[in-house]
Design an enzyme around this catalytic site. Structure first.
Site, PDB file in Angstrom:
ATOM      1  N   CYS A  42     -49.528  -5.471 -31.757  1.00  0.00           N
ATOM      2  CA  CYS A  42     -49.714  -6.385 -30.627  1.00  0.00           C
ATOM      3  C   CYS A  42     -49.497  -5.653 -29.306  1.00  0.00           C
ATOM      4  O   CYS A  42     -50.257  -5.826 -28.344  1.00  0.00           O
ATOM      5  CB  CYS A  42     -48.773  -7.581 -30.736  1.00  0.00           C
ATOM      6  SG  CYS A  42     -47.002  -7.176 -30.767  1.00  0.00           S
TER       7      CYS A  42
ATOM      8  N   ALA B 230     -39.821  -6.222 -40.320  1.00  0.00           N
ATOM      9  CA  ALA B 230     -39.782  -5.173 -41.342  1.00  0.00           C
ATOM     10  C   ALA B 230     -40.587  -3.945 -40.938  1.00  0.00           C
ATOM     11  O   ALA B 230     -40.458  -2.888 -41.562  1.00  0.00           O
ATOM     12  CB  ALA B 230     -40.315  -5.720 -42.670  1.00  0.00           C
TER      13      ALA B 230
END
Length: 312
Positions: A130, A168
């Site tokens: 992102c 994660a």
């Protein structure tokens, strides 16, 4: 009528569900062929069922076993970097094109406004991160005018918008984004930092881009940044510059100039670009611009792939 290209989404979490909704609501060229997860109780699979989208909770193996699998052309993977290794191997055996929304980076990095045309024929393309989708266009816009000796980006996202998959993959996020700042953005050296902001109420995604350049035409740099921002807004309406591009002379002996051996860095400029990304709230609240820019970019890539395959 022209038939739509069928796609599947692997990953029934935040990103996968938002992507499914975008395909259903926005796309004139794509059709949902399957939603794939591993948790039968996930909200994404439940929503897909209500929308009439075929589902499986058996992962990529369940997708391959579905009756309509042969008709699916493009598969989005919104799982994790580790899971993508296996998913991609299975899908490649069946000749499926894969758009990877994890930081696995098996295929080339793709940012739609920068290098999509170069990779439309690739069997696997990677959507970077992102932060990469938000900031690489700005670095590329600056490097189109003047060499970028060093680029550093800081992506700040609401903690609430960072699900288990994002958390994660923090290490992969920084490594993948840093590398893509160089490979796609054109910086000689790149660095990426991500901040999970726990503020309440949640803040929308904010990004800071710092580029070290030599002497440059500041008007041309600012114009290139503004033009690139408008191009990203074409598929991410909530993407915007927070203020005008800032220019600051590098002070003598300033640490940032030590990050490159280029002599022009010693009397160069630091170019600062400040961004925010507001999500379209198709699935999650508008503060989750980090999810929206990923799914919007992936949707743009798939639509271009579908258009390329469409008969003239």
């Amino acid at each position: 009528m022209t038939s739509k290209t069928k796609v599947a989404v692997i990953g029934s979490g935040n990103i996968g569900t938002d992507l499914m909704i975008k395909v259903l609501r926005l796309s004139e060229t794509l059709e949902m062929g399957a939603m794939v997860g591993i948790d039968p109780a996930s909200d994404g699979l439940a929503r897909a069922g209500r929308f009439g989208v075929p589902t499986t909770a058996e992962g990529v193996e369940g997708l391959v076993a579905m009756p309509g699998f042969a008709d699916i052309d493009i598969v989005f993977d919104a799982t994790s970097a580790g899971a993508h290794q296996h998913n991609n191997a299975v899908l490649r055996e069946h000749g499926k094109r894969v758009i990877d929304l994890t930081p696995a980076a098996i295929g080339p990095y793709v940012v739609p406004t920068v290098n999509l045309d170069e990779h439309l024929g690739s069997p696997n393309v990677n959507m970077v991160t992102c932060g990469g989708q938000a900031t690489i266009p700005m670095v590329a816009a600056i490097s189109a005018v003047t060499p970028v000796l060093y680029a550093e980006i800081v992506a700040s996202i609401a903690s609430r918008s960072a699900g288990p998959g994002t958390r994660a993959n923090i290490d992969e996020f920084t490594e993948t984004t840093s590398r893509a700042l160089e490979v796609v953005g054109g910086a000689a050296r790149g660095k990426a930092i991500i901040v999970l902001n726990p503020a309440e109420p949640p803040l929308i995604m904010r990004d800071t881009v710092l580029c070290l350049v030599g002497d440059c035409d500041r008007d041309k740099v600012a114009a290139s940044v503004a033009e690139m921002a408008a191009r990203v807004q074409d598929y991410v309406p909530g993407y915007r510059l927070k203020q005008e591009v800032q220019f600051r002379r590098v002070a003598d002996g300033e640490p940032i100039s030590a990050l490159t051996d280029a002599p022009e860095a010693r009397d160069g400029w630091v170019v600062s670009v400040f961004l925010e990304v507001e999500g379209a709230a198709h699935y999650l609240p508008s503060y989750a611009g980090n999810l929206d820019i990923m799914t919007s970019a992936a949707l743009r890539v798939a639509e271009r792939m579908a258009q390329q395959e469409a008969p003239a």
